[in-house]
Design a protein around this motif. Structure first.
Motif, short mmCIF file in Angstrom:
data_model
loop_
_atom_site.label_atom_id
_atom_site.label_comp_id
_atom_site.label_asym_id
_atom_site.label_seq_id
_atom_site.Cartn_x
_atom_site.Cartn_y
_atom_site.Cartn_z
N ASN A 43 0.49 6.42 2.15
CA ASN A 43 -0.34 5.23 2.33
C ASN A 43 -1.48 5.35 1.33
O ASN A 43 -2.36 6.19 1.48
CB ASN A 43 -0.88 5.13 3.75
N MET A 44 -1.45 4.50 0.30
CA MET A 44 -2.46 4.58 -0.76
C MET A 44 -3.70 3.77 -0.43
O MET A 44 -4.63 3.71 -1.23
CB MET A 44 -1.84 4.18 -2.08
N TYR A 90 -2.64 14.98 2.44
CA TYR A 90 -3.06 13.97 1.48
C TYR A 90 -2.62 14.35 0.08
O TYR A 90 -2.56 15.53 -0.28
CB TYR A 90 -4.60 13.83 1.47
N ALA A 91 -2.34 13.32 -0.71
CA ALA A 91 -2.09 13.48 -2.14
C ALA A 91 -3.40 13.15 -2.85
O ALA A 91 -4.09 12.20 -2.48
CB ALA A 91 -0.98 12.52 -2.59
N PHE A 92 -3.73 13.97 -3.85
CA PHE A 92 -4.97 13.73 -4.58
C PHE A 92 -4.88 14.33 -5.98
O PHE A 92 -4.01 15.15 -6.28
CB PHE A 92 -6.18 14.29 -3.82
N LEU A 151 -5.47 9.95 -3.58
CA LEU A 151 -4.37 9.01 -3.82
C LEU A 151 -3.89 8.37 -2.54
O LEU A 151 -3.63 7.18 -2.48
CB LEU A 151 -3.21 9.70 -4.52
N GLY A 152 -3.73 9.17 -1.48
CA GLY A 152 -3.26 8.61 -0.24
C GLY A 152 -2.89 9.66 0.78
O GLY A 152 -2.84 10.86 0.49
N MET A 153 -2.62 9.17 2.00
CA MET A 153 -2.24 10.04 3.10
C MET A 153 -0.71 10.07 3.24
O MET A 153 -0.07 9.02 3.19
CB MET A 153 -2.85 9.55 4.42
N SER A 174 0.81 -1.23 0.00
CA SER A 174 0.00 0.00 0.00
C SER A 174 0.84 1.27 0.00
O SER A 174 0.29 2.37 -0.10
CB SER A 174 -0.92 0.02 1.23
N ALA A 175 2.15 1.15 0.12
CA ALA A 175 3.02 2.31 0.21
C ALA A 175 3.49 2.75 -1.17
O ALA A 175 3.64 1.93 -2.08
CB ALA A 175 4.24 1.98 1.08
N ALA A 176 3.72 4.04 -1.32
CA ALA A 176 4.28 4.60 -2.55
C ALA A 176 5.05 5.87 -2.20
O ALA A 176 4.76 6.53 -1.21
CB ALA A 176 3.19 4.90 -3.57
N ILE A 177 6.02 6.19 -3.05
CA ILE A 177 6.83 7.40 -2.89
C ILE A 177 6.49 8.36 -4.03
O ILE A 177 6.39 7.96 -5.18
CB ILE A 177 8.34 7.06 -2.96
N PHE A 178 6.29 9.62 -3.67
CA PHE A 178 6.05 10.68 -4.65
C PHE A 178 7.04 11.82 -4.38
O PHE A 178 7.49 12.00 -3.25
CB PHE A 178 4.64 11.25 -4.52
#
Length: 172
Positions: A101-102, A115-117, A162-164, A77-81
């Protein structure tokens, strides 16, 4: 060996004898226990927005599995931006990377978290708040509200969570 030395050696990925004396085998990097977190090649705008695009090249960053567990996110569930822009300063910084955390949904938004969105066709990172009328307020942390105004998401815009944001890494 002192318990602290063993903990330090484990954290550094070193053989405790190597850490204590400088002799013996040092644990190779490929033997480190690491979780691969995928790196999404999309900048999150902490500013005026970036067009959404997808870069198919694959890359990742390594994290200790215990760190991910502590952050409450699974490797899956993890991702890097990447963060780009000044709207989230002093909280998030231009050029930093964030761990996301997606595994979140609109109904799990926690007031005051970042949050990313995707908003319409732009990728953004903001602090979100749920309003009583069901809308969402996206807040820039930069105090210059003329340049970085807050946004009310009232359902008329295309909004995809997208995630927190859990963690930021940056150079200082």
């Amino acid at each position: 060996k002192p318990k602290d030395l063993l903990s330090i050696a484990r954290a550094l990925g070193l053989n405790p004898d190597y850490l204590e004396t400088g002799e013996g085998e040092r644990l190779a990097a490929e033997d480190w226990p690491a979780a691969k977190v995928r790196r999404i090649h999309q900048r999150l705008s902490a500013g005026r927005g970036h067009a959404v695009y997808y870069d198919a090249s694959e890359s990742w960053l390594a994290f200790q599995p215990t760190f991910l567990k502590k952050m409450g996110v699974s490797e899956k569930s993890a991702a890097i931006f990447d963060v780009s822009g000044q709207s989230m300063v002093p909280e998030l910084h231009d050029g930093s990377v964030v761990l996301i955390n997606m595994n979140v949904r609109n109904d799990t938004i926690i007031d005051g978290k970042h949050y990313a969105f995707i908003l319409d066709d732009e990728c953004l990172v903001k602090t979100l708040y749920k309003l009583k009328d069901g809308s969402i307020k996206a807040v820039s942390q930069n105090p210059d509200k003329e340049t970085y105004p807050d946004i009310t998401l009232d359902g008329k815009q295309k909004f995809e969570l997208l995630g927190m944001v859990l963690w930021e890494g940056r150079t200082i």
